[in-house]
Write a protein that holds these residues in place. Sequence first.
Motif, PDB file in Angstrom:
ATOM      1  N   LEU A  89      -9.545  -1.476   8.953  1.00  0.00           N
ATOM      2  CA  LEU A  89     -10.115  -0.651   7.885  1.00  0.00           C
ATOM      3  C   LEU A  89      -9.049   0.231   7.246  1.00  0.00           C
ATOM      4  O   LEU A  89      -8.970   0.339   6.014  1.00  0.00           O
ATOM      5  N   GLN A  90      -8.222   0.857   8.076  1.00  0.00           N
ATOM      6  CA  GLN A  90      -7.148   1.698   7.539  1.00  0.00           C
ATOM      7  C   GLN A  90      -6.152   0.868   6.737  1.00  0.00           C
ATOM      8  O   GLN A  90      -5.723   1.269   5.649  1.00  0.00           O
ATOM      9  N   PHE A  91      -5.808  -0.298   7.255  1.00  0.00           N
ATOM     10  CA  PHE A  91      -4.881  -1.189   6.555  1.00  0.00           C
ATOM     11  C   PHE A  91      -5.479  -1.641   5.223  1.00  0.00           C
ATOM     12  O   PHE A  91      -4.793  -1.674   4.198  1.00  0.00           O
ATOM     13  N   GLY A  92      -6.780  -1.967   5.246  1.00  0.00           N
ATOM     14  CA  GLY A  92      -7.444  -2.418   4.035  1.00  0.00           C
ATOM     15  C   GLY A  92      -7.500  -1.341   2.964  1.00  0.00           C
ATOM     16  O   GLY A  92      -7.241  -1.609   1.791  1.00  0.00           O
ATOM     17  N   VAL A  93      -7.835  -0.118   3.380  1.00  0.00           N
ATOM     18  CA  VAL A  93      -7.920   0.993   2.424  1.00  0.00           C
ATOM     19  C   VAL A  93      -6.551   1.276   1.811  1.00  0.00           C
ATOM     20  O   VAL A  93      -6.414   1.457   0.594  1.00  0.00           O
ATOM     21  N   LYS A  94      -5.521   1.312   2.642  1.00  0.00           N
ATOM     22  CA  LYS A  94      -4.168   1.583   2.135  1.00  0.00           C
ATOM     23  C   LYS A  94      -3.699   0.486   1.187  1.00  0.00           C
ATOM     24  O   LYS A  94      -3.132   0.763   0.131  1.00  0.00           O
ATOM     25  N   THR A  95      -3.940  -0.756   1.579  1.00  0.00           N
ATOM     26  CA  THR A  95      -3.527  -1.880   0.749  1.00  0.00           C
ATOM     27  C   THR A  95      -4.273  -1.891  -0.577  1.00  0.00           C
ATOM     28  O   THR A  95      -3.698  -2.165  -1.640  1.00  0.00           O
ATOM     29  N   LEU A  96      -5.558  -1.575  -0.528  1.00  0.00           N
ATOM     30  CA  LEU A  96      -6.390  -1.558  -1.726  1.00  0.00           C
ATOM     31  C   LEU A  96      -5.864  -0.586  -2.774  1.00  0.00           C
ATOM     32  O   LEU A  96      -5.927  -0.854  -3.985  1.00  0.00           O
ATOM     33  N   PHE A  97      -5.312   0.528  -2.304  1.00  0.00           N
ATOM     34  CA  PHE A  97      -4.809   1.547  -3.228  1.00  0.00           C
ATOM     35  C   PHE A  97      -3.307   1.445  -3.456  1.00  0.00           C
ATOM     36  O   PHE A  97      -2.671   2.386  -3.934  1.00  0.00           O
ATOM     37  N   GLY A  98      -2.746   0.313  -3.048  1.00  0.00           N
ATOM     38  CA  GLY A  98      -1.343   0.054  -3.369  1.00  0.00           C
ATOM     39  C   GLY A  98      -0.334   0.711  -2.467  1.00  0.00           C
ATOM     40  O   GLY A  98       0.863   0.733  -2.798  1.00  0.00           O
ATOM     41  N   LYS A 100       2.217   0.838   0.452  1.00  0.00           N
ATOM     42  CA  LYS A 100       2.963  -0.128   1.241  1.00  0.00           C
ATOM     43  C   LYS A 100       2.840   0.228   2.718  1.00  0.00           C
ATOM     44  O   LYS A 100       3.264   1.297   3.153  1.00  0.00           O
ATOM     45  N   THR A 101       2.248  -0.650   3.472  1.00  0.00           N
ATOM     46  CA  THR A 101       2.031  -0.378   4.889  1.00  0.00           C
ATOM     47  C   THR A 101       2.071  -1.677   5.664  1.00  0.00           C
ATOM     48  O   THR A 101       1.878  -2.767   5.105  1.00  0.00           O
TER      49      THR A 101
END
Length: 364
Positions: A89-98, A100-101
Motif C-alpha cells: 500500500l505504501q509503495f502503491g501510494v508513493k508510486t501513484l504520486f510519482g 521514486k521509491t
Amino acid sequence: MAEKTRERIYKFDNIKLLAILLVVIGHFIEPYTDKSDFFQSGFIFIYSFHMPLFIFISGLFLKEFKREDKFPILKVAYYLVLGFLLKFLQFGVKTLFGDKTSLKLLGGQTVEWFLFVMAMYVVTAFLLKRVNKTVVLILSLTLGLAIGFFPVTDEFYLSRYLVFMPFFFAGYYLTPDKVREFTHKLNVKLTSLAFLIIYFVMCFRQREIIYPFRKLFTGRNPYELVKIAGCSFYHRLLCYGISAVLVIAVVSCIPNKKVPVLSHMGENTLGVYFWHKIAIFLMTDFGFFKLIEGLGDPMWKLLLLTSAIILTLILSLDFFSYPLKAILKLQKKIGTKANCIIAISLLSLAVIAEILLKYILKII
C-alpha cells in the motif's frame, strides 16, 4: 490478541491511545527536526520511550505460551499479512504520486517493521516457552547490546527485533494486574513522575547532550553510525535505563478510568498504526505541510501538532480498524493449514523476489 485478564483494565486502553498518539506526532515532526530546535527536543523525548512502551504493552497482552500449546500460526500469519499489505500500500501510494521509491520485501525502515517484528516475537516466545524466564531476559538484553557492534540496520528488521526484545519479554512475562499493582504505589508514582518531568525539561534545556542519542533510541543503527564519541554498549544500556523508567512513569501516571470515547479508541491502535503513514504520504503529496509552513511561526507548529492529534483520533474510529479485523476474521475462518500456507508462501515469495531483483540489478 488474547488478554491475560477477563476484566478490562482501562488504564491500558488509555496508555495505548497515548502511545499511538506519540507515534503519529513523532512521524509528523520528524521531517522538521533539522529546522526546529523545538521539534528536535520533542522528537528525542518521544523517541526515548514511545516504541518501548508500545512493544511492552504488546507483550503484556500476548497470552503466555504453555508447554502444550500449539504453534500460534494465526497470530504469525496475521502480522505477516498486515506487514506485506502495508508494504504494498505504501509503495502503491508513493508510486501513484510519482515518488521514486523501491520495494524492499525483506527489511526496510518504514513503519511496517513493527508488524514483522511482532510476528518474530510471537515465534520467539513460542520457541522459548520452556526456557527459564530469567535466562530469556538476560539473553535478550545481551543480544540487544551486542547487535550494535555489527553493521546491521534494516536488513530483515534484525536490529530493531533484537534491540526492543527486552521490552517485549518484560511485558510478556508480566500480567496487567501485576503492572497495575506496582505502578499504583505512591512512591513509584512520585519517583517516576519526577524523572519524567526532569527528563522532559532536559530534552529542551540540554538538547545538545541528549539529541545525539537519537540513533540509539530508534533501535536500527549500529554503534559506528551514532554520532557519539566512543559509542558502545554502555550508551545503549543507558538508553535502556531511560526508556524503562519512562515506560514505568507513563504507566504510573495514566489513570485507570474509562474515559468516554477515548478509552474505546485505545482499542483500535493497530488501525491507527497501519493507516497513519499512508495518510501522511497523502497529506504531503497534496501540499498540506507546505501550506501550513507558510503560516509562520508559531502558528504552523501549533497546527502541525493539532493535525497529528486530529488524525490519530480519526484513525482510531472503528471504521478504520474494520478492514484489519475483517482480515483476522477471515483468517480464523479458513483454518490453521490455510494460514500456514499463507505464511510460508508470503515469506517464500519475498525471498525469491529479493534474490531475483538483486540478480536483475547486477545484469543491468
